[in-house]
Design an enzyme around this catalytic site. Structure first.
Site, PDB file in Angstrom:
ATOM      1  N   CYS A 175       1.118  -1.233   0.009  1.00  0.00           N
ATOM      2  CA  CYS A 175      -0.072   0.070  -0.057  1.00  0.00           C
ATOM      3  C   CYS A 175       1.046   1.348  -0.242  1.00  0.00           C
ATOM      4  CB  CYS A 175      -1.033  -0.047   1.170  1.00  0.00           C
ATOM      5  SG  CYS A 175      -2.196   1.337   1.194  1.00  0.00           S
ATOM      6  N   ASP A 232      -9.345  -3.386  -6.695  1.00  0.00           N
ATOM      7  CA  ASP A 232      -8.854  -2.497  -5.716  1.00  0.00           C
ATOM      8  C   ASP A 232      -9.515  -1.103  -6.052  1.00  0.00           C
ATOM      9  OD1 ASP A 232      -7.137  -0.446  -4.414  1.00  0.00           O
ATOM     10  OD2 ASP A 232      -5.532  -1.568  -4.619  1.00  0.00           O
ATOM     11  N   HIS A 267      -7.826  -4.524  -2.768  1.00  0.00           N
ATOM     12  CA  HIS A 267      -6.662  -3.868  -1.991  1.00  0.00           C
ATOM     13  C   HIS A 267      -6.275  -4.370  -0.836  1.00  0.00           C
ATOM     14  CE1 HIS A 267      -3.776  -0.445  -1.403  1.00  0.00           C
ATOM     15  NE2 HIS A 267      -4.298  -0.433  -0.295  1.00  0.00           N
TER      16      HIS A 267
END
Length: 299
Positions: A175, A232, A267
């Site tokens: 991330c 995502d 994600h």
């Protein structure tokens, strides 16, 4: 905000569980990187969280001095070995908590000196935040890219003095750390290869974040493997397509970079302690990461 049940659960994960004030807990956490989980990452999915053994490893904490500041670092390495390949393990926005420490142990079990610096240490302690918006506003958004690059340079220098081979450096991150992995592959000539897990590729260019990965393809030093989720919501696939086009016109390392997009993955699909975890993409991505480092001269 955390509800009472979540706060109890989080407190129980802290070293030296206590109901004392926040300052006491903050001191405990600062003294123990890689222990417990960040409040903003709750609920914890204990049934899927991986616990990697430290058998045969040397693990611990230290500090690396960078521009007069002592950056806390968690490290893991095969015990009694030197001349080890080095991998920098870069945190999510939640800091160096148990998941990041476990990822470092996984790399150590694979033969690496793995180093996870606490890159928010100057701005604040992310483990103490129960609200994502406050964490982003008060800590994450105040971290300059230049500071991060310098801290990682310091970590590599420390590795060279503590059993690591700085001619064999890789970086991986998740991330927020995925974006940093792209940046550091452009910043440091030491980087042989990088693996970026769902890191943002485009964004506003500001005083603190003057460049984004898509701006740096002409100067990538090591090829990057991008591992991304097709579901995502924060990283649209059109930005991946834009990055692919930029890489194709970039440096030799940029041209050698690759993406793998897992169509059904959200994600944070590698984060085994969170509901976003997807076992098959996470395991496949891990195998690809190890193979990528080996193929590009890190291992």
């Amino acid at each position: 905000m955390l509800n009472n049940d979540q706060k109890t659960e989080f407190d129980a994960l802290l070293p030296g569980h206590s109901t004392e004030n926040g300052a006491t807990r903050r001191t405990a956490l600062k003294a123990a990187l890689g222990v417990g989980y960040a409040a903003t990452a709750l609920p914890i999915m204990a049934q899927t969280a991986i616990k990697t053994s430290s058998d045969g490893l040397k693990t611990g904490e230290t500090t690396v001095e960078v521009n007069g500041f002592k950056v806390p670092v968690f490290y893991a390495a095969p015990a009694g070995k030197t001349n080890l390949p080095v991998v920098l393990v870069i945190q999510e926005i939640f800091g160096v908590h148990e998941y990041i420490a476990d990822t470092a142990r996984r790399f150590a079990q694979a033969g690496y000196l793995a180093i996870a610096p606490e890159l928010f240490a100057r701005q604040g302690d992310p483990t103490q935040y129960g609200e994502m918006a406050k964490l982003m506003a008060e800590v994450v958004s105040k971290v300059p890219d230049a500071q991060v690059m310098a801290d990682l340079d310091g970590a590599v220098k420390w590795a060279g003095a503590n059993g690591g081979n700085t001619a064999k450096v890789g970086i991986t991150g998740f991330c927020w750390g995925g974006r940093v992995s792209w940046l550091y592959a452009a910043h440091s000539p030491n980087v042989k290869a990088a693996v970026a897990w769902y890191g943002r590729l485009v964004g506003a260019n500001t005083a603190l974040t003057p460049k984004n990965p898509i701006d740096l393809t002409p100067i990538l030093n090591g090829p990057v493997l991008g591992l991304y989720g097709g579901q995502d919501s924060g990283i649209p696939l059109d930005t991946v397509d834009k990055m692919k086009a930029a890489l194709a016109a970039g440096s030799p390392a940029a041209k050698a970079s690759q993406f793998v997009v897992y169509p059904d993955a959200p994600h944070a699909f590698h984060a085994d302690y969170r509901p976003s975890f997807r076992k098959e993409p996470a395991e496949d991505g891990w195998k690809r990461a190890l193979a990528w480092f080996k193929a590009n001269g890190v291992a």
